[in-house]
Design an enzyme around this catalytic site. Structure first.
Site, PDB file in Angstrom:
ATOM      1  N   GLU A   1     -49.819  78.053 -78.847  1.00 38.96           N
ATOM      2  CA  GLU A   1     -50.594  77.615 -80.003  1.00 38.96           C
ATOM      3  C   GLU A   1     -50.846  78.807 -80.931  1.00 38.96           C
ATOM      4  O   GLU A   1     -51.275  79.870 -80.479  1.00 38.96           O
ATOM      5  CB  GLU A   1     -51.927  77.024 -79.560  1.00 38.96           C
ATOM      6  CG  GLU A   1     -51.778  75.704 -78.820  1.00 38.96           C
ATOM      7  CD  GLU A   1     -53.101  75.153 -78.342  1.00 38.96           C
ATOM      8  OE1 GLU A   1     -53.351  73.955 -78.565  1.00 38.96           O
ATOM      9  OE2 GLU A   1     -53.888  75.912 -77.739  1.00 38.96           O
TER      10      GLU A   1
ATOM     11  N   HIS B   1     -52.306  81.356 -78.394  1.00 37.78           N
ATOM     12  CA  HIS B   1     -52.803  80.856 -77.112  1.00 37.78           C
ATOM     13  C   HIS B   1     -51.624  80.442 -76.236  1.00 37.78           C
ATOM     14  O   HIS B   1     -50.988  79.419 -76.463  1.00 37.78           O
ATOM     15  CB  HIS B   1     -53.753  79.680 -77.333  1.00 37.78           C
ATOM     16  CG  HIS B   1     -54.270  79.099 -76.067  1.00 37.78           C
ATOM     17  ND1 HIS B   1     -54.564  77.761 -75.928  1.00 37.78           N
ATOM     18  CD2 HIS B   1     -54.551  79.667 -74.866  1.00 37.78           C
ATOM     19  CE1 HIS B   1     -54.990  77.531 -74.705  1.00 37.78           C
ATOM     20  NE2 HIS B   1     -54.994  78.668 -74.046  1.00 37.78           N
TER      21      HIS B   1
ATOM     22  N   SER C   1     -58.469  81.443 -75.325  1.00 40.59           N
ATOM     23  CA  SER C   1     -58.342  79.984 -75.217  1.00 40.59           C
ATOM     24  C   SER C   1     -59.614  79.265 -75.650  1.00 40.59           C
ATOM     25  O   SER C   1     -59.625  78.040 -75.774  1.00 40.59           O
ATOM     26  CB  SER C   1     -58.013  79.585 -73.772  1.00 40.59           C
ATOM     27  OG  SER C   1     -59.043  80.022 -72.892  1.00 40.59           O
TER      28      SER C   1
ATOM     29  N   ASN D   1     -55.880  72.131 -74.802  1.00 39.81           N
ATOM     30  CA  ASN D   1     -57.011  72.067 -73.877  1.00 39.81           C
ATOM     31  C   ASN D   1     -57.892  70.855 -74.149  1.00 39.81           C
ATOM     32  O   ASN D   1     -58.418  70.228 -73.222  1.00 39.81           O
ATOM     33  CB  ASN D   1     -57.847  73.347 -73.972  1.00 39.81           C
ATOM     34  CG  ASN D   1     -57.189  74.508 -73.255  1.00 39.81           C
ATOM     35  OD1 ASN D   1     -56.173  74.352 -72.602  1.00 39.81           O
ATOM     36  ND2 ASN D   1     -57.764  75.685 -73.388  1.00 39.81           N
TER      37      ASN D   1
END
Length: 236
Positions: A165, A153, A132, A204
């Site tokens: 992702e 991800h 991540s 994120n």
């Protein structure tokens, strides 16, 4: 069906044999998704106790999904039957079409694992990291199979959150990104392609920006925490 990679090697499609390296918080859930999607899955970790615990968690997850009638009992049993475990990374990788590494966020550890996977996997295998925060270019850009390394991800819990992702590294081929996205769709996920490696990728970064704004609103006394929470939950 096969697709030709940029290096001239040929990548198998569809992907049938999946491997997950790391049976912890994310790894066991990713293995569950692949097994429910119809893949044979090898779940690898360094400790047999961790693997046994991972299988128990998968059984419990499938029980919850069955109780909610999201998954039939028969489908849950078939998924469990598709999962095997091992502490031997090379044994796990030997017949892999797709490998997902899901160990801790330690660059050197991931690099060592990817170097072993580079040597142990078949020529066509795609090597993915669930990182991540780290760049796949830093993890696997130096490998012989660097055109077939990619970030996938996932979000916790991986068997419930639909988005994954798919982040392209500097040497990742378009074919690898395409086949990875197709595979994730077949597993019932929603792949989101990220064209450039930036810290935190997409989601994120968006979450962090929102959190900063929430803290700012609290500090300015614009609203109470419960009201901000209600506003977000009832709108976004």
């Amino acid at each position: 069906m096969v697709a030709k990679a940029g290096s001239g090697r040929r990548i198998k499609n569809p992907i049938r044999n999946a491997v997950v390296i790391g049976a912890g918080l994310m790894g066991h859930g990713i293995a569950q998704v692949f097994a429910l999607g119809g893949c044979k899955v090898v779940l690898q970790d360094v400790d047999q106790g961790i693997l046994a615990n991972a299988l128990e968690k998968i059984r419990a997850n499938l029980q919850v999904l069955g109780d909610a009638r999201w998954v039939s009992r028969a489908a849950a049993e078939r998924a469990l039957a598709r999962i095997s475990t091992t502490t031997d990374l090379e044994e796990a990788a030997a017949r892999a079409d797709f490998v997902t590494e899901a160990v801790s966020e330690d660059l050197e550890l991931k690099r060592r694992i990817f170097e072993r996977l580079d040597a142990a996997t078949p020529e066509h295998a795609i090597l993915a990291s669930n990182t991540s925060t780290l760049k796949i270019t830093d993890i696997g850009g130096h490998l012989r199979k660097s055109d077939r390394v990619v970030t996938t991800h996932w979000f916790n819990p991986p068997y419930l959150v639909p988005v994954v992702e798919v982040v392209r590294g500097e040497k990742t081929s378009a074919e690898t990104v395409g086949l990875t996205s197709e595979f994730l769709k077949r597993m019932g996920k929603e792949p989101v392609r990220v064209l450039k490696e930036v810290p935190g990728f997409l989601i994120n970064r968006i979450q962090t920006a929102m959190f900063r704004e929430v803290l700012s609103l609290l500090e300015m006394g614009v609203a109470e925490p419960a009201e901000i929470d209600r506003a977000v939950m009832g709108s976004f």
